[in-house]
Design a protein around this motif. Structure first.
Motif, PDB file in Angstrom:
ATOM      1  N   UNK A 245       0.808  -1.224   0.000  1.00 53.94           N
ATOM      2  CA  UNK A 245       0.000   0.000   0.000  1.00 53.94           C
ATOM      3  C   UNK A 245       0.840   1.272   0.000  1.00 53.94           C
ATOM      4  N   UNK A 246       0.257   2.319  -0.572  1.00 54.43           N
ATOM      5  CA  UNK A 246       0.836   3.646  -0.421  1.00 54.43           C
ATOM      6  C   UNK A 246       0.501   4.149   0.985  1.00 54.43           C
ATOM      7  N   UNK A 247       1.486   4.656   1.727  1.00 49.60           N
ATOM      8  CA  UNK A 247       1.268   4.999   3.147  1.00 49.60           C
ATOM      9  C   UNK A 247       0.094   5.936   3.381  1.00 49.60           C
ATOM     10  N   UNK A 248      -0.062   6.974   2.533  1.00 51.12           N
ATOM     11  CA  UNK A 248      -1.118   7.949   2.778  1.00 51.12           C
ATOM     12  C   UNK A 248      -2.506   7.390   2.541  1.00 51.12           C
ATOM     13  N   UNK A 249      -2.596   6.207   1.935  1.00 48.05           N
ATOM     14  CA  UNK A 249      -3.906   5.587   1.726  1.00 48.05           C
ATOM     15  C   UNK A 249      -4.314   4.699   2.895  1.00 48.05           C
ATOM     16  N   UNK A 250      -3.404   4.486   3.840  1.00 50.84           N
ATOM     17  CA  UNK A 250      -3.715   3.591   4.963  1.00 50.84           C
ATOM     18  C   UNK A 250      -3.548   4.313   6.304  1.00 50.84           C
ATOM     19  N   UNK A 251      -3.668   5.628   6.268  1.00 51.19           N
ATOM     20  CA  UNK A 251      -3.668   6.403   7.498  1.00 51.19           C
ATOM     21  C   UNK A 251      -2.303   6.813   8.021  1.00 51.19           C
ATOM     22  N   UNK A 252      -1.251   6.629   7.216  1.00 49.67           N
ATOM     23  CA  UNK A 252       0.083   7.050   7.647  1.00 49.67           C
ATOM     24  C   UNK A 252       0.438   8.311   6.883  1.00 49.67           C
ATOM     25  N   UNK A 253       0.342   9.438   7.551  1.00 48.58           N
ATOM     26  CA  UNK A 253       0.582  10.720   6.884  1.00 48.58           C
ATOM     27  C   UNK A 253       2.052  11.124   6.925  1.00 48.58           C
ATOM     28  N   UNK A 254       2.794  10.603   7.893  1.00 51.13           N
ATOM     29  CA  UNK A 254       4.206  10.978   8.025  1.00 51.13           C
ATOM     30  C   UNK A 254       5.041  10.281   6.960  1.00 51.13           C
ATOM     31  N   UNK A 255       5.954  11.020   6.336  1.00 52.20           N
ATOM     32  CA  UNK A 255       6.859  10.436   5.356  1.00 52.20           C
ATOM     33  C   UNK A 255       7.821   9.461   6.028  1.00 52.20           C
ATOM     34  N   UNK A 256       8.303   8.494   5.236  1.00 46.85           N
ATOM     35  CA  UNK A 256       9.326   7.591   5.752  1.00 46.85           C
ATOM     36  C   UNK A 256      10.549   8.413   6.135  1.00 46.85           C
ATOM     37  N   UNK A 257      11.077   8.130   7.289  1.00 46.31           N
ATOM     38  CA  UNK A 257      12.247   8.860   7.773  1.00 46.31           C
ATOM     39  C   UNK A 257      13.462   7.946   7.788  1.00 46.31           C
ATOM     40  N   UNK A 258      14.662   8.546   7.701  1.00 45.30           N
ATOM     41  CA  UNK A 258      14.912   9.976   7.459  1.00 45.30           C
ATOM     42  C   UNK A 258      14.626  10.343   6.017  1.00 45.30           C
ATOM     43  N   UNK A 259      14.231  11.592   5.817  1.00 44.25           N
ATOM     44  CA  UNK A 259      13.940  12.068   4.477  1.00 44.25           C
ATOM     45  C   UNK A 259      15.224  12.196   3.687  1.00 44.25           C
ATOM     46  N   UNK A 260      15.217  11.985   2.372  1.00 42.63           N
ATOM     47  CA  UNK A 260      14.041  11.759   1.521  1.00 42.63           C
ATOM     48  C   UNK A 260      13.714  10.285   1.305  1.00 42.63           C
ATOM     49  N   UNK A 261      14.204   9.380   2.098  1.00 44.99           N
ATOM     50  CA  UNK A 261      13.862   7.967   1.983  1.00 44.99           C
ATOM     51  C   UNK A 261      14.680   7.199   0.970  1.00 44.99           C
ATOM     52  N   UNK A 262      15.739   7.807   0.443  1.00 48.99           N
ATOM     53  CA  UNK A 262      16.561   7.145  -0.564  1.00 48.99           C
ATOM     54  C   UNK A 262      17.608   6.268   0.115  1.00 48.99           C
ATOM     55  N   UNK A 263      17.791   5.091  -0.412  1.00 52.24           N
ATOM     56  CA  UNK A 263      18.746   4.126   0.114  1.00 52.24           C
ATOM     57  C   UNK A 263      20.134   4.406  -0.462  1.00 52.24           C
ATOM     58  N   UNK A 264      21.217   4.192   0.319  1.00 53.09           N
ATOM     59  CA  UNK A 264      21.254   3.678   1.683  1.00 53.09           C
ATOM     60  C   UNK A 264      21.118   4.786   2.728  1.00 53.09           C
ATOM     61  N   UNK A 265      20.902   4.370   3.963  1.00 53.39           N
ATOM     62  CA  UNK A 265      20.767   5.287   5.089  1.00 53.39           C
ATOM     63  C   UNK A 265      21.967   5.099   6.008  1.00 53.39           C
ATOM     64  N   UNK A 266      22.469   6.193   6.527  1.00 57.50           N
ATOM     65  CA  UNK A 266      23.608   6.091   7.437  1.00 57.50           C
ATOM     66  C   UNK A 266      23.242   5.231   8.648  1.00 57.50           C
ATOM     67  N   UNK A 267      24.166   4.409   9.151  1.00 54.83           N
ATOM     68  CA  UNK A 267      23.869   3.488  10.256  1.00 54.83           C
ATOM     69  C   UNK A 267      23.222   4.151  11.461  1.00 54.83           C
ATOM     70  N   UNK A 268      23.654   5.364  11.781  1.00 57.38           N
ATOM     71  CA  UNK A 268      23.107   6.035  12.967  1.00 57.38           C
ATOM     72  C   UNK A 268      21.659   6.478  12.786  1.00 57.38           C
ATOM     73  N   UNK A 269      21.139   6.410  11.544  1.00 56.88           N
ATOM     74  CA  UNK A 269      19.766   6.828  11.290  1.00 56.88           C
ATOM     75  C   UNK A 269      18.850   5.650  10.955  1.00 56.88           C
ATOM     76  N   UNK A 270      19.390   4.462  10.984  1.00 59.34           N
ATOM     77  CA  UNK A 270      18.590   3.274  10.664  1.00 59.34           C
ATOM     78  C   UNK A 270      17.455   3.056  11.665  1.00 59.34           C
ATOM     79  N   UNK A 271      17.683   3.374  12.926  1.00 59.31           N
ATOM     80  CA  UNK A 271      16.647   3.164  13.943  1.00 59.31           C
ATOM     81  C   UNK A 271      15.407   3.989  13.636  1.00 59.31           C
TER      82      UNK A 271
END
Length: 326
Positions: A245-271
């Motif tokens: 599902x697209x998040x905004x269609x299932x009641x999740x208004x917050x964007x995936x964090x950290x923004x902008x959601x592009x992979x990879x994510x620094x280890x300290x921000x994985x949590x």
């Protein structure tokens, strides 16, 4: 199609007097982080030397999930591999199937008329306003009517477009008619049809395809599908289908964090990312990305595509009875 497991970025600098050039490039690998890093360093060094020799190149590659800078493959977190088929998480968190050979095409039902028609309608209304206030003393009337034209042109055109579509049988009927017309001209084709929240999803089953081919372009144009998607398929030499599902269609208004959601994510921000993903996965499990409707055409299913059908239908919830589409 290339969907790497490992990504890295490297930079090179060159200083001559008061002028400094900084070049950054990505590297990727299916082997290891170290291999990705080595390739990033090699690409950065190569780009710097080419710039110093006078070649015009971008200094930093855009941070995009796919269809970005030339030579950069799909940059998304790999969730699973099933032979040549790869499931990734896209920039807004949904699962996506990336296939080098299974022709997927989504056909969205546009709810609004093309902007060019609204633009034309505005000028027609404005011309009518000018004719109605031809006397110089009627300039206030002209400006008032022009503002009214600006306000009503788009709604009027959209209403007219909806009336025309409804008179022709509705979006789904029209899309099915176009598909049947294409199949009539290409009787060897067989296409599975799915309903999505925004339209239809089509999957050709009679043979594998390569994205940059005349057959694929002809099909995309006939149904038709999104030009941006067509460009992505050609650039990345693959096809894509959203599986969750697209998040905004299932009641999740917050964007995936950290923004902008592009992979990879620094280890300290994985949590932070994983906390959002846990919330999303729980909510998305109650929804389906599409629903199977019917198959049209020759009835032929290539064995290689049958495996993709099974994977797609299982992961997208296409055969779940009663699941809400999202």
């Amino acid at each position: 199609m290339i969907v790497p497991d490992f990504w890295a970025e490297s930079g090179r600098q060159h200083k001559a007097g008061s002028k400094q050039i900084t070049v950054r490039r990505y590297g990727w690998s299916n082997e290891s982080d170290a291999d990705a890093q080595a390739k990033a360093e090699a690409r950065a060094e190569d780009a710097l030397q080419r710039i110093l020799s006078g070649e015009k190149l971008i200094k930093r590659e855009p941070k995009r999930p796919y269809n970005g800078a030339d030579g950069v493959p799909i940059r998304e977190e790999v969730l699973a591999r099933h032979g040549e088929q790869v499931i990734t998480r896209n920039a807004y968190g949904a699962h996506c199937l990336n296939s080098p050979n299974a022709l997927f095409a989504d056909v969205d039902f546009d709810q609004e008329a093309p902007s060019k028609l609204a633009y034309l309608a505005f000028w027609l209304f404005a011309f009518a306003c000018a004719a109605a206030s031809i006397s110089p003393r009627n300039w206030p009337l002209f400006f008032g009517l022009s503002i009214l034209a600006l306000i009503i042109s788009a709604p009027v055109v959209n209403l007219a477009a909806r009336i025309v579509v409804a008179a022709r049988g509705g979006h789904e009927h029209n899309a099915r008619t176009r598909l049947l017309a294409f199949i009539a001209k290409n009787p060897s084709w067989n296409v599975r049809v799915y309903r999505t929240p925004a339209g239809l999803r089509l999957l050709a089953t009679h043979q594998p395809f390569e994205a940059p081919s005349e057959q694929v372009t002809s099909f995309f144009t006939a149904v038709p599908t999104d030009p941006f998607y067509m460009k992505m398929c050609a650039n990345q030499r693959c096809f894509r289908a959203r599986l969750s599902a697209k998040p905004w269609r299932i009641g999740i208004s917050a964007h995936m964090r950290p923004r902008p959601g592009i992979w990879p994510v620094r280890p300290e921000r994985l949590a932070i990312r994983n906390a959002w993903i846990s919330q999303y996965e729980l909510a998305a499990s109650q929804f389906a990305a599409c629903r199977y409707i019917e198959s049209l055409g020759s009835g032929v299913v290539d064995p290689a595509i049958q495996a993709v059908i099974d994977l797609h239908d299982r992961e997208s919830g296409a055969l779940l009875i009663g699941a809400k589409l999202a």
